[in-house]
Write a protein that holds these residues in place. Structure first.
Motif, mmCIF file in Angstrom:
data_model
loop_
_atom_site.group_PDB
_atom_site.id
_atom_site.type_symbol
_atom_site.label_atom_id
_atom_site.label_comp_id
_atom_site.label_asym_id
_atom_site.label_seq_id
_atom_site.Cartn_x
_atom_site.Cartn_y
_atom_site.Cartn_z
ATOM 1 N N THR A 183 0.825 -1.206 0.000
ATOM 2 C CA THR A 183 0.000 0.000 0.000
ATOM 3 C C THR A 183 0.860 1.257 0.000
ATOM 4 O OG1 THR A 183 -1.776 -1.159 1.172
ATOM 5 C CG2 THR A 183 -1.802 1.243 1.248
ATOM 6 N N THR B 92 -13.840 3.884 -13.081
ATOM 7 C CA THR B 92 -13.116 2.633 -12.832
ATOM 8 C C THR B 92 -13.553 1.548 -13.804
ATOM 9 O OG1 THR B 92 -12.998 3.221 -10.486
ATOM 10 C CG2 THR B 92 -12.520 0.955 -11.070
ATOM 11 N N GLN C 79 -0.859 -4.789 -10.114
ATOM 12 C CA GLN C 79 -0.462 -3.483 -9.580
ATOM 13 C C GLN C 79 -0.468 -2.404 -10.658
ATOM 14 O OE1 GLN C 79 3.164 -3.637 -7.315
ATOM 15 N NE2 GLN C 79 2.554 -5.471 -6.187
ATOM 16 N N THR D 90 -3.938 -0.978 -11.105
ATOM 17 C CA THR D 90 -4.320 -0.115 -9.980
ATOM 18 C C THR D 90 -3.652 1.244 -10.085
ATOM 19 O OG1 THR D 90 -4.636 -2.048 -8.557
ATOM 20 C CG2 THR D 90 -4.330 0.080 -7.473
ATOM 21 N N MET E 133 -5.846 4.665 -10.581
ATOM 22 C CA MET E 133 -5.856 5.610 -9.464
ATOM 23 C C MET E 133 -5.124 6.899 -9.812
ATOM 24 S SD MET E 133 -5.580 3.266 -6.038
ATOM 25 C CE MET E 133 -5.581 4.761 -5.048
ATOM 26 N N THR F 165 -11.425 1.291 -6.146
ATOM 27 C CA THR F 165 -10.681 1.109 -7.393
ATOM 28 C C THR F 165 -9.732 -0.086 -7.333
ATOM 29 O OG1 THR F 165 -10.861 3.475 -7.866
ATOM 30 C CG2 THR F 165 -9.165 2.239 -9.043
ATOM 31 N N PRO F 166 -8.914 -0.257 -6.272
ATOM 32 C CA PRO F 166 -8.074 -1.467 -6.213
ATOM 33 C C PRO F 166 -8.881 -2.754 -6.229
ATOM 34 C CG PRO F 166 -7.289 0.158 -4.642
ATOM 35 C CD PRO F 166 -8.599 0.669 -5.172
ATOM 36 N N GLY G 133 -7.550 -4.232 -9.341
ATOM 37 C CA GLY G 133 -6.285 -4.701 -8.782
ATOM 38 C C GLY G 133 -6.146 -6.203 -8.689
ATOM 39 N N GLY H 245 -3.014 -6.317 -6.686
ATOM 40 C CA GLY H 245 -3.049 -4.858 -6.688
ATOM 41 C C GLY H 245 -3.971 -4.261 -5.658
ATOM 42 N N THR H 246 -4.397 -5.054 -4.673
ATOM 43 C CA THR H 246 -5.273 -4.535 -3.627
ATOM 44 C C THR H 246 -4.459 -3.893 -2.516
ATOM 45 O OG1 THR H 246 -5.309 -6.732 -2.620
ATOM 46 C CG2 THR H 246 -7.134 -6.149 -4.069
ATOM 47 N N ASN I 204 -8.579 -2.603 1.520
ATOM 48 C CA ASN I 204 -9.509 -3.637 1.070
ATOM 49 C C ASN I 204 -9.724 -4.692 2.152
ATOM 50 O OD1 ASN I 204 -7.854 -2.853 -1.719
ATOM 51 N ND2 ASN I 204 -10.056 -3.068 -1.983
#
Length: 424
Positions: A207, A256, A291, A294, A298, A365-366, A370, A374-375, A379
């Motif tokens: 993150t 998104t 990733q 994401t 973002m 969005t992730p 993601g 990609g989270t 989340n």
């Protein structure tokens, strides 16, 4: 002599009271009036910001459910040596039978089972299965309770079950915070979880790293746009500003979803790359559910939050500074780097703080673009709040995230200086 005495006495106001007292009274009245004027704002901040954070911090250590639901068992387990590997005595089982009978009648046995299941998977089924039969317990003539409970569920013969109850019986616990940093309470104190169960620290590192990349990409993309806004004629600058603000008028979910269409393997971007021959049809790029997807999505969503602070600062920089630097022999690059760029740092700082703090807490969005790689840690917080209902762990993760942001904010203040951050 009397005239001198009157002159040396306290100065009086028009109503005859001492002037100093009258001024203090007027000052207090003025402060109270100002406090009443801002009291709605203070109340709003208290209700919408301070109280939720305080509740989050409390939930991250609160653990009353065990001692309130199993008071007799907790008291009886106080003298049991969990490190011995032996089962508790009959008195502990009798206390558990009495507690479970009361809990089953109050329908709270499933709650304590759910709480202990966070620490020792399987505890929920133990309490649920035993609770169904606990209402029929005859505490006066029944027993022996050790054999009776083990007959209902053989896990009551597992010392780990009793160790979990004993460990998490205090009303305040550090267990949630230990879980949030991939640790747990063992027989010898805090210990690291097995490597296969360590997820939260990796999520936190991911993150922070991805939020920094998003912030940097926003700086790179926003700087020339903000410069154009500040230096173009008013008519063209207004048109460009409409394009910058356009994302604010579009739903986040729509933006998104648009990126999902653009980035998927059969999406627009891959189709264009295949059409122009840069990528073969059987080797399409995987640029979503990772990733990269994401970061791209973002960056697009948070870019206006970087452009606007930069633009507001650049608009205040007189263009004569650059002309003066060039007239003194500076090249275009020297004039920009030595004269113009330092004056834009406050806008970069304001935009960076805004984008980074927004990015580190994003989860919609992730979650959509993601995939599993990609989270963000946000989340997991959303998952524990809405799905697993482990609010204690979610609060601990939120408190850690808040602490990280405050530490980074403090570091930024020490290195750059928060006083240098300006919005124009």
């Amino acid at each position: 002599m009397s005239d001198m005495t009157e002159m040396s006495g306290p100065v009086l106001a028009a109503d005859g009271t001492p002037l100093k007292r009258s001024l203090n009274k007027a000052l207090r009245r003025q402060k109270m009036r100002a406090l009443l004027l801002i009291s709605p704002l203070l109340l709003f901040i208290m209700v919408s910001f301070i109280l939720p954070i305080a509740d989050m911090l409390y939930r991250s250590v609160e653990n009353k459910i065990v001692i309130e639901t199993l008071p007799r068992s907790v008291k009886a387990l106080a003298d049991w040596d969990s490190a011995s590997g032996e089962l508790p005595q009959e008195a502990v089982y009798a206390a558990m039978a009495a507690d479970l009978k009361d809990a089953a009648e109050a329908k709270t046995h499933t709650k304590v089972g759910t709480r202990l299941n966070y620490e020792n998977p399987g505890m929920s089924s133990v309490f649920r299965k035993t609770g169904r039969k606990a209402k029929k317990f005859d505490l006066e003539t029944g027993g022996p309770w050790k054999e009776a409970l083990i007959e209902i569920n053989e896990d009551w013969a597992d010392p780990d079950v009793w160790r979990t109850i004993q460990t998490y019986s205090p009303p305040v616990t550090a267990g949630y915070f230990l879980n949030a940093v991939d640790m747990r309470v063992g027989s010898d104190g805090a210990e690291m979880r097995p490597e296969s169960e360590q997820i939260y620290m990796n999520l936190l590192k991911r993150t922070l790293w991805m939020s920094l990349l998003i912030t940097f990409s926003c700086i790179v993309l926003a700087y020339p746009v903000a410069w154009l806004l500040a230096n173009l004629p008013t008519r063209q600058a207004n048109l460009l500003m409409i394009l910058v603000l356009l994302p604010f008028w579009t739903s986040l979910l729509v933006r998104t979803s648009a990126w999902k269409i653009l980035l998927q393997q059969q999406g627009v971007i891959n189709d264009i790359l295949v059409w122009i021959g840069l990528v073969s049809d059987d080797a399409r790029l995987v640029i979503i559910n990772n990733q990269f997807g994401t970061i791209v999505a973002m960056t697009h969503i948070l870019l206006p939050f970087m452009i606007l602070p930069m633009y507001s600062v650049m608009q205040t920089i007189p263009p004569t500074y650059l002309r003066a630097a060039k007239s003194l022999g500076a090249t275009d690059w020297t004039a920009f780097w030595r004269v113009y760029f330092p004056q834009t740092i406050p806008g970069i700082g304001a935009g960076s703080i805004l984008v980074f703090i927004l990015a580190i807490g994003y989860y919609i969005t992730p979650a959509l673009v993601g995939g599993t790689k990609g989270t963000f840690i946000s989340n997991q917080i959303a998952f524990h709040i809405s799905t697993s209902l482990n609010w204690g762990l979610a609060s601990a993760l939120g408190a850690i995230l808040l602490a990280v942001v405050l530490v980074l904010y403090w570091a930024y203040d020490k290195i750059v200086g928060i006083d240098n951050v300006k919005l124009g």
